[in-house]
Design an enzyme around this catalytic site. Structure first.
Site, mmCIF file in Angstrom:
data_model
loop_
_atom_site.group_PDB
_atom_site.id
_atom_site.type_symbol
_atom_site.label_atom_id
_atom_site.label_comp_id
_atom_site.label_asym_id
_atom_site.label_seq_id
_atom_site.Cartn_x
_atom_site.Cartn_y
_atom_site.Cartn_z
ATOM 1 N N PRO A 1 -27.631 -44.983 51.345
ATOM 2 C CG PRO A 1 -26.462 -44.694 49.332
ATOM 3 C CD PRO A 1 -27.374 -43.975 50.292
ATOM 4 C CB CYS B 1 -30.256 -33.104 49.364
ATOM 5 S SG CYS B 1 -31.625 -34.259 49.191
#
Length: 582
Positions: A166, A288
């Protein structure tokens, strides 16, 4: 339900069994059970106690030592500290800390970062303060700052963020570039880019272009970047504290599929970088996740496929990446990569690798390919051959990805698909043209011409049943041309038959002869130029008379079909007179 079943499902009892299993593994010589039995029971207890599916619990036990695996699961159930990043385009960390303290928030600076601030307590929502709305800071996890710090962009460069949404890392790159140069923020899904655009406006970023392309095609369409950041989509094993659904949704097969997508994206990222850049030529790969399938195996793959090398990340925190895991052996330079764990660094699980590209092209090292095939574990045995992934496609960016390792021959699969569609269209057009020609050959008659000596000769078109010098169809342009020639050529005395066969005997006299059943070919001298000229003239005259016959036939049909105008007018006058008399 029996008492034994109740005791077995009691969390306190399960936790005690986990502790006993860890103690038995630490002193295995005095245990009555084998290591395999203890690990099997431990996987069942971890799955039951921490809420993981059994397959994922076994996967984590294979990745970590048993005691460290329990620590990781414990840390993944605890929330991570709230961290914000100062936007130096509008404020400084010192001024921001003072402003937040005045609003009743307890904050402190993070030692290893120049812009990170840890929020320990706050009486107001951190995501709704006037400073946040004014774009003075961004809510961002501490681990996600490391890839941008490793990238270290320079003002004035051309930088690509392949998976931007984002916009946290994108805005951090822009502020390190001081709003200069060019920054491309790409993401596959347009819906996710809405948040990116909103954050860019709020933080005052002006050097960024937002786009939505398939990251796997960027390497072939857009090139010449100084630096590229690829924060690849992953399984999310490092952010379980924020998304507990990973415990029950992710499987080993999903991890292997996502690993294939990451290899494709990293390969495209390397291809998009300019190795001759005076300040760059840098690629940073991050995830991640903590699995070797998504981290070390992907990095080792690109080292064997492209002319890149690993360099120091420049990060002060993190543990070195794996150079070996079980039966696998990775390149020794993978020790330069960095791993981050929730139970060690109190931040999300993360992985960061930094490459330097020194040459364009594809590395064709067959020996490395063979070694890689030998080192592959059983988990990838079903899909590690380099041609197994050609027919599989990604349906979603993270969840549905084709299995196995891809080969370098698949790089042009996307472009060749488009080219293949164009070739198919051309082939279809050619087939249609051939069908039209066949139909025209059946409709259009083949003219027969006579030689100078009066012997009838058939053209090659008549012999081979294909009109060589005969036009396929009388188009309007050709009819116009025939009208012009008709003024020079006298009209035929009789209308042409159903199958017109114009014929010529010579230049001086024209003789119309019927078409013979079996035309006879007359051998001619190849060195005779005069005969060739006569034949060319005969062909022209034959064509003129042939087209003239077609025109005459058309005119005759039209005249016979048209009603006489005089009769219709006379009848109309009689009708009018009868009406007047009445």
């Amino acid at each position: 339900m029996e008492y034994e079943d109740i005791v077995a499902s009691n969390p306190t009892t399960v936790k005690e069994r986990i502790d006993e299993a860890l103690q038995s593994l630490s002193n295995l010589s005095s245990s009555t059970r084998s290591r395999t039995e203890i690990l099997s029971d431990l996987a069942n207890d971890l799955s039951e106690y921490y809420g993981y599916i059994h397959e994922l619990a076994e996967f984590l036990l294979d990745l970590f030592p048993p005691a460290e695996c329990v620590e990781y699961m414990e840390a993944s159930d605890r929330p991570r500290p709230l961290v914000i990043r100062t936007n130096t385009l509008k404020s400084s960390r010192k001024d921001l800390i003072e402003a937040l303290n005045k609003r009743g928030a307890s904050v402190e600076a993070v030692d290893w970062s120049k812009v990170a601030i840890k929020v320990t307590e706050s009486s107001v929502p951190i995501g709704a303060t006037p400073e946040y709305l004014a774009g003075h800071y961004m809510l961002q996890s501490a681990a996600s700052l490391n890839p941008v710090m490793a990238l270290a962009p320079v003002p004035g460069e051309k930088v690509l963020d392949m998976s931007a949404a984002p916009g946290g890392k994108t805005t951090y790159i822009a502020q390190l570039m001081k709003n200069s140069g060019t920054l491309i923020a790409n993401d596959l899904k347009p819906q996710r880019q809405k948040a990116t655009v909103a954050n860019l406006h709020r933080l005052g970023v002006k050097n960024t272009v937002v786009c939505c392309y398939d990251g796997r095609k960027i390497g072939t369409n857009i090139k010449g970047f100084d630096r590229v950041l690829l924060d690849a989509p992953c399984s999310g094993l490092g952010v379980i504290s924020r998304d507990q659904s990973v415990k029950v949704q992710r499987t080993v097969k999903d991890i292997q599929r996502i690993s294939h997508l990451q290899k494709e994206l990293l390969r495209a990222a390397v291809d998009a970088v300019d190795p001759n850049s005076p300040t760059g030529g840098i690629i940073v790969y991050s995830t991640c996740s903590i699995s070797t399938e998504e981290n070390e195996q992907v990095v080792d793959f690109i080292l064997k496929r492209r002319f890149v090398k690993l360099i120091e990340t420049g990060l002060e925190v993190g543990k070195p990446g794996f150079t070996r895991h079980k039966e696998r052996r990775f390149h020794p330079s993978l020790a330069l990569t960095r791993r981050f764990y929730p139970h060690v660094h109190n931040m999300d699980g993360f992985y960061v690798a930094k490459f330097k590209k020194y040459k364009n092209g594809v590395r064709g090292d067959t020996e490395d390919d063979e070694e890689e095939g030998v080192d592959n574990s059983d988990s990838e045995a079903s899909g590690d051959s380099e041609g197994d992934s050609e027919g599989e496609e990604e349906e979603e960016e993270e969840d549905v990805v084709s299995e196995g390792e891809d080969s370098d021959d698949d790089e042009q699969s996307y472009d060749s698909a488009q080219e293949g569609s164009d070739v198919e269209e051309e082939e279809e057009e050619e087939e249609e043209d051939e069908e039209d020609e066949e139909s025209e050959e059946e409709e259009v008659p083949v003219p027969i011409k006579a030689s100078k000596k009066g012997e009838v000769k058939s053209t090659p078109a008549a012999k081979n049943a294909t009109p060589a010098k005969t036009p396929a169809k009388a188009t309007p342009a050709m009819e116009k041309k025939s009208d012009v020639k008709a003024t020079k050529t006298p009209k035929a005395s009789t209308p042409a038959p159903v199958v017109p066969t114009p014929a010529t005997s010579s230049k001086k006299q024209k003789v119309a002869t019927p078409a013979p059943a079996e035309p006879v070919w007359e051998p001619r001298d190849p060195d005779s130029d005069e005969e060739e000229e006569d034949e060319e003239d005969d062909d022209e005259e034959g064509e003129e008379s042939y087209f003239q016959n077609l025109v005459n036939m058309g005119l005759k049909r039209r005249r016979s079909a048209a009603p006489p105008k005089r009769k219709s007018i006379k009848a109309l006058r009689e009708i009018m007179q009868m009406r007047k008399s009445l």
